[in-house]
Motif scaffolding. Sequence first.
Motif, PDB file in Angstrom:
ATOM      1  N   ARG A   1       0.836  -1.207   0.000  1.00  0.00           N
ATOM      2  CA  ARG A   1       0.000   0.000   0.000  1.00  0.00           C
ATOM      3  C   ARG A   1       0.870   1.256   0.000  1.00  0.00           C
ATOM      4  O   ARG A   1       0.597   2.217  -0.734  1.00  0.00           O
ATOM      5  N   GLN A   2       1.923   1.271   0.839  1.00  0.00           N
ATOM      6  CA  GLN A   2       2.814   2.431   0.892  1.00  0.00           C
ATOM      7  C   GLN A   2       3.534   2.626  -0.445  1.00  0.00           C
ATOM      8  O   GLN A   2       3.704   3.757  -0.916  1.00  0.00           O
ATOM      9  N   ALA A   3       3.971   1.507  -1.057  1.00  0.00           N
ATOM     10  CA  ALA A   3       4.634   1.596  -2.363  1.00  0.00           C
ATOM     11  C   ALA A   3       3.648   2.100  -3.413  1.00  0.00           C
ATOM     12  O   ALA A   3       4.022   2.881  -4.306  1.00  0.00           O
ATOM     13  N   GLY A   4       2.389   1.674  -3.320  1.00  0.00           N
ATOM     14  CA  GLY A   4       1.368   2.153  -4.246  1.00  0.00           C
ATOM     15  C   GLY A   4       1.200   3.666  -4.154  1.00  0.00           C
ATOM     16  O   GLY A   4       1.099   4.362  -5.170  1.00  0.00           O
ATOM     17  N   VAL A   5       1.183   4.195  -2.943  1.00  0.00           N
ATOM     18  CA  VAL A   5       1.071   5.642  -2.747  1.00  0.00           C
ATOM     19  C   VAL A   5       2.306   6.336  -3.322  1.00  0.00           C
ATOM     20  O   VAL A   5       2.206   7.359  -4.010  1.00  0.00           O
ATOM     21  N   LYS A   6       3.496   5.770  -3.059  1.00  0.00           N
ATOM     22  CA  LYS A   6       4.749   6.365  -3.528  1.00  0.00           C
ATOM     23  C   LYS A   6       4.792   6.447  -5.057  1.00  0.00           C
ATOM     24  O   LYS A   6       5.235   7.450  -5.620  1.00  0.00           O
ATOM     25  N   PHE A   7       4.340   5.395  -5.730  1.00  0.00           N
ATOM     26  CA  PHE A   7       4.416   5.356  -7.187  1.00  0.00           C
ATOM     27  C   PHE A   7       3.126   5.815  -7.873  1.00  0.00           C
ATOM     28  O   PHE A   7       3.041   5.840  -9.099  1.00  0.00           O
ATOM     29  N   GLY A   8       2.107   6.142  -7.094  1.00  0.00           N
ATOM     30  CA  GLY A   8       0.839   6.594  -7.663  1.00  0.00           C
ATOM     31  C   GLY A   8       0.062   5.478  -8.332  1.00  0.00           C
ATOM     32  O   GLY A   8      -0.629   5.715  -9.325  1.00  0.00           O
ATOM     33  N   LEU A   9       0.180   4.265  -7.800  1.00  0.00           N
ATOM     34  CA  LEU A   9      -0.497   3.103  -8.371  1.00  0.00           C
ATOM     35  C   LEU A   9      -1.358   2.439  -7.300  1.00  0.00           C
ATOM     36  O   LEU A   9      -1.137   2.612  -6.102  1.00  0.00           O
ATOM     37  N   HIS A  10      -2.333   1.655  -7.751  1.00  0.00           N
ATOM     38  CA  HIS A  10      -3.154   0.889  -6.822  1.00  0.00           C
ATOM     39  C   HIS A  10      -2.276  -0.206  -6.202  1.00  0.00           C
ATOM     40  O   HIS A  10      -1.381  -0.745  -6.856  1.00  0.00           O
ATOM     41  N   TYR A  11      -2.544  -0.554  -4.935  1.00  0.00           N
ATOM     42  CA  TYR A  11      -1.700  -1.531  -4.253  1.00  0.00           C
ATOM     43  C   TYR A  11      -1.754  -2.907  -4.920  1.00  0.00           C
ATOM     44  O   TYR A  11      -0.780  -3.654  -4.894  1.00  0.00           O
ATOM     45  N   MET A  12      -2.874  -3.251  -5.552  1.00  0.00           N
ATOM     46  CA  MET A  12      -2.950  -4.550  -6.234  1.00  0.00           C
ATOM     47  C   MET A  12      -2.060  -4.562  -7.479  1.00  0.00           C
ATOM     48  O   MET A  12      -1.509  -5.605  -7.838  1.00  0.00           O
ATOM     49  N   THR A  13      -1.895  -3.408  -8.106  1.00  0.00           N
ATOM     50  CA  THR A  13      -0.979  -3.313  -9.239  1.00  0.00           C
ATOM     51  C   THR A  13       0.442  -3.578  -8.753  1.00  0.00           C
ATOM     52  O   THR A  13       1.208  -4.316  -9.389  1.00  0.00           O
TER      53      THR A  13
END
Length: 139
Positions: free
Chosen positions: A109-121
């Motif tokens: 989830r944190q990586a998703g926020v960092k990269f602007g992507l959904h956490y499932m991606t």
Amino acid sequence: MAASKKYYIKAYGALVEVSEEVYLAYFRGQRRWLAQKERDTYNGVVSYDAMDTEDMLGEGTIPDVDTPNVEDTVVDKLLREKLYRCLAQLPKSEQDVLYALYFDGLSERQAGVKFGLHYMTIHNRKVKLLQQLKKMMEK
């Protein structure tokens, strides 16, 4: 009048006269020591002091479980080097995802926020990348 019985124990190579109480306490202790030695022999207990040689103390034969095994250390280093070589072959964007997840310790989830992507991606990319890395490591 009857003479009282005299009691002696051997100390430092000489016989020393002692009272009956000291004599009995000394030999009770001796018997306890012998009984413990017999139990140790029966149960297979070995004193490391008995394994002393001129070159080495018996305690030196005790394995040190806290020290890492040399072979394991070398294998770990080789695998780590191979992993870094495999990571270097990936595209920069994929490297960034893996570094964020495994080296920076971010959650998906944190990586998703960092990269602007959904956490499932992020999760799906991670799974795909790990499979790809596994194949590369097996070569």
